[in-house]
Design a protein around this motif. Structure first.
Motif, short mmCIF file in Angstrom:
data_model
loop_
_atom_site.label_atom_id
_atom_site.label_comp_id
_atom_site.label_asym_id
_atom_site.label_seq_id
_atom_site.Cartn_x
_atom_site.Cartn_y
_atom_site.Cartn_z
N GLN A 64 33.06 27.95 40.47
CA GLN A 64 32.21 29.35 41.52
C GLN A 64 33.12 30.15 42.39
OE1 GLN A 64 29.27 26.58 43.49
NE2 GLN A 64 27.93 27.58 42.65
N SER A 65 34.11 29.44 42.75
CA SER A 65 35.39 30.07 43.66
C SER A 65 35.96 30.82 42.72
CB SER A 65 35.84 29.07 44.26
OG SER A 65 35.55 28.41 45.11
N LEU A 66 36.37 31.04 41.41
CA LEU A 66 37.19 31.60 40.86
C LEU A 66 35.62 33.11 39.77
CD1 LEU A 66 38.19 28.61 38.15
CD2 LEU A 66 39.48 29.67 39.07
N PHE A 67 34.91 32.59 39.69
CA PHE A 67 33.64 33.53 39.58
C PHE A 67 34.27 34.92 41.10
CE2 PHE A 67 31.88 31.24 36.07
CZ PHE A 67 32.20 31.87 34.89
N GLY A 68 33.12 34.33 41.81
CA GLY A 68 33.62 34.86 43.40
C GLY A 68 35.52 35.40 43.07
N LEU A 69 36.35 35.02 42.97
CA LEU A 69 38.03 35.77 42.92
C LEU A 69 37.76 37.10 42.07
CD1 LEU A 69 40.62 35.38 44.00
CD2 LEU A 69 41.24 34.67 42.51
N ALA A 70 37.05 36.77 41.18
CA ALA A 70 36.95 38.12 40.07
C ALA A 70 36.16 38.37 40.38
CB ALA A 70 36.67 37.04 38.12
N ARG A 71 35.07 38.36 40.40
CA ARG A 71 34.23 38.96 41.24
C ARG A 71 34.44 40.47 42.09
NH1 ARG A 71 28.01 37.96 41.74
NH2 ARG A 71 26.95 40.51 42.68
N GLY B 97 34.37 43.71 41.40
CA GLY B 97 33.50 44.33 41.25
C GLY B 97 31.91 44.71 40.75
N CYS B 98 32.09 42.90 39.70
CA CYS B 98 31.18 43.47 39.25
C CYS B 98 30.85 41.52 38.19
CB CYS B 98 31.38 44.86 37.56
SG CYS B 98 30.27 44.48 36.68
N GLN B 99 29.39 41.81 38.71
CA GLN B 99 29.04 40.03 36.98
C GLN B 99 30.02 39.98 36.74
OE1 GLN B 99 28.95 37.69 39.58
NE2 GLN B 99 29.10 36.43 37.35
N HIS B 100 29.48 41.42 35.47
CA HIS B 100 29.37 40.94 34.10
C HIS B 100 31.19 41.73 33.70
CE1 HIS B 100 25.01 41.07 33.32
NE2 HIS B 100 25.69 42.48 34.31
N LEU B 101 31.99 41.82 34.05
CA LEU B 101 33.51 42.04 34.39
C LEU B 101 34.57 40.80 35.02
CD1 LEU B 101 34.08 46.15 35.61
CD2 LEU B 101 34.03 44.69 32.61
N ALA B 102 33.62 39.95 35.93
CA ALA B 102 34.15 38.46 36.59
C ALA B 102 33.96 37.78 35.67
CB ALA B 102 33.34 38.83 37.55
N GLU B 103 33.25 37.57 34.72
CA GLU B 103 32.66 37.00 34.24
C GLU B 103 33.17 36.76 32.72
OE1 GLU B 103 28.10 37.17 32.65
OE2 GLU B 103 27.84 35.93 34.21
N ASP B 104 34.31 38.13 32.36
CA ASP B 104 34.32 38.22 30.83
C ASP B 104 36.19 37.56 31.38
OD1 ASP B 104 32.72 39.47 29.33
OD2 ASP B 104 33.13 41.67 29.80
N ALA B 105 36.14 38.49 33.01
CA ALA B 105 37.96 37.55 33.06
C ALA B 105 37.98 35.93 33.65
CB ALA B 105 37.75 38.82 34.77
N VAL B 106 37.35 35.43 33.74
CA VAL B 106 37.52 34.18 33.95
C VAL B 106 37.01 32.83 32.62
CG1 VAL B 106 35.93 31.68 34.61
CG2 VAL B 106 35.82 33.76 35.83
N HIS B 107 36.12 34.01 31.55
CA HIS B 107 36.21 33.50 29.56
C HIS B 107 37.77 33.44 29.67
CE1 HIS B 107 35.41 33.10 26.01
NE2 HIS B 107 35.66 34.02 25.63
N GLU B 108 38.27 34.89 29.45
CA GLU B 108 39.30 35.49 29.10
C GLU B 108 40.68 34.89 29.79
OE1 GLU B 108 42.62 38.99 29.80
OE2 GLU B 108 40.66 40.26 29.58
N ALA B 109 40.02 34.19 30.86
CA ALA B 109 41.97 34.15 31.66
C ALA B 109 42.06 32.37 31.63
CB ALA B 109 40.96 33.38 33.29
N PHE B 110 40.71 31.18 30.80
CA PHE B 110 40.09 30.20 30.34
C PHE B 110 40.53 30.13 28.81
CE2 PHE B 110 38.08 28.74 34.53
CZ PHE B 110 38.79 27.37 34.72
N THR B 111 40.50 31.19 28.10
CA THR B 111 40.89 31.29 26.75
C THR B 111 42.51 31.45 26.30
OG1 THR B 111 38.80 32.73 26.47
CG2 THR B 111 41.04 32.53 24.22
N GLN C 165 29.48 48.99 41.59
CA GLN C 165 29.86 48.50 43.17
C GLN C 165 28.49 47.30 43.26
OE1 GLN C 165 32.62 49.59 44.65
NE2 GLN C 165 33.65 50.50 42.26
N GLU C 166 29.33 46.15 43.15
CA GLU C 166 28.64 45.21 43.42
C GLU C 166 29.24 44.32 45.19
OE1 GLU C 166 26.47 43.58 39.15
OE2 GLU C 166 28.19 42.44 40.53
N SER C 167 28.24 43.67 46.07
CA SER C 167 28.51 43.52 46.87
C SER C 167 29.41 41.80 46.89
CB SER C 167 27.10 43.44 48.12
OG SER C 167 27.24 42.66 49.07
N LEU C 168 29.72 41.51 47.61
CA LEU C 168 30.64 40.34 48.04
C LEU C 168 29.35 39.35 48.11
CD1 LEU C 168 32.97 38.84 48.31
CD2 LEU C 168 32.97 39.02 50.44
#
Length: 168
Positions: free
Chosen positions: A18-25, A29-43, A81-84
């Protein structure tokens, strides 16, 4: 990755997802890009087999860097532009729906005050409060000395207190 590497990475993911996704988000600023970032990082972490001296801090650094890479790839006019606070569970559930107007006003004021912080300050909130990382780990993630992190955090808290003073 050492034989313990995949298990260590899996444990870090389970404990900090949750915190990793929170940081990426917070960074993108976007849930979908945050998911992509976490996926990319773990890959990338799985491929490289590298977890560094502090595996938790190294993982947060990898997620932060992947999020920054996502931003570079994304055209700024297309970013959402999603809110924190949007999409994060902040202790408000259906039973709290009947809370008083004063409680809602205080929540909205706090939310607006946090959203008014700059991106670096929001990142500190996610890493320190949401993720529960130490200043040393945050310093490693951000690439700054421990004392700098502590000073920035103290100043950010003072700014929040000053902004909220007399309003709550």
């Amino acid at each position: 990755m050492t034989p313990q590497g995949p298990e260590t990475l899996a444990a870090i993911y389970r404990q900090h997802r949750q915190s990793l996704f929170g940081l990426a988000r917070t960074v993108v600023g976007c849930q979908h890009l945050a998911e992509d970032a976490v996926h990319e990082a773990f890959t990338n972490l799985c491929r490289s087999g590298e977890l560094g001296r502090d595996p938790v801090a190294y993982t947060y650094t990898a997620v932060r860097n992947a999020a920054i890479n996502q931003l570079r790839k994304q055209d700024s006019r297309d970013r959402l532009q999603e809110s924190l606070f949007n999409g994060h569970h902040v202790g408000v559930d259906a039973a709290d729906a009947a809370q008083t107007a004063a409680d809602r006003d205080e929540y909205e004021l706090l939310k607006a005050t946090v959203e008014a912080l700059d991106a670096d300050q929001k990142e500190l909130i996610v890493l320190k409060i949401h993720a529960g990382l130490t200043f040393e780990q945050i310093g490693e993630i951000l690439g700054v000395p421990l004392k700098t992190v502590a000073t920035r955090y103290r100043r950010m808290l003072q700014k929040l207190a000053d902004d909220l003073k007399g309003r709550i």
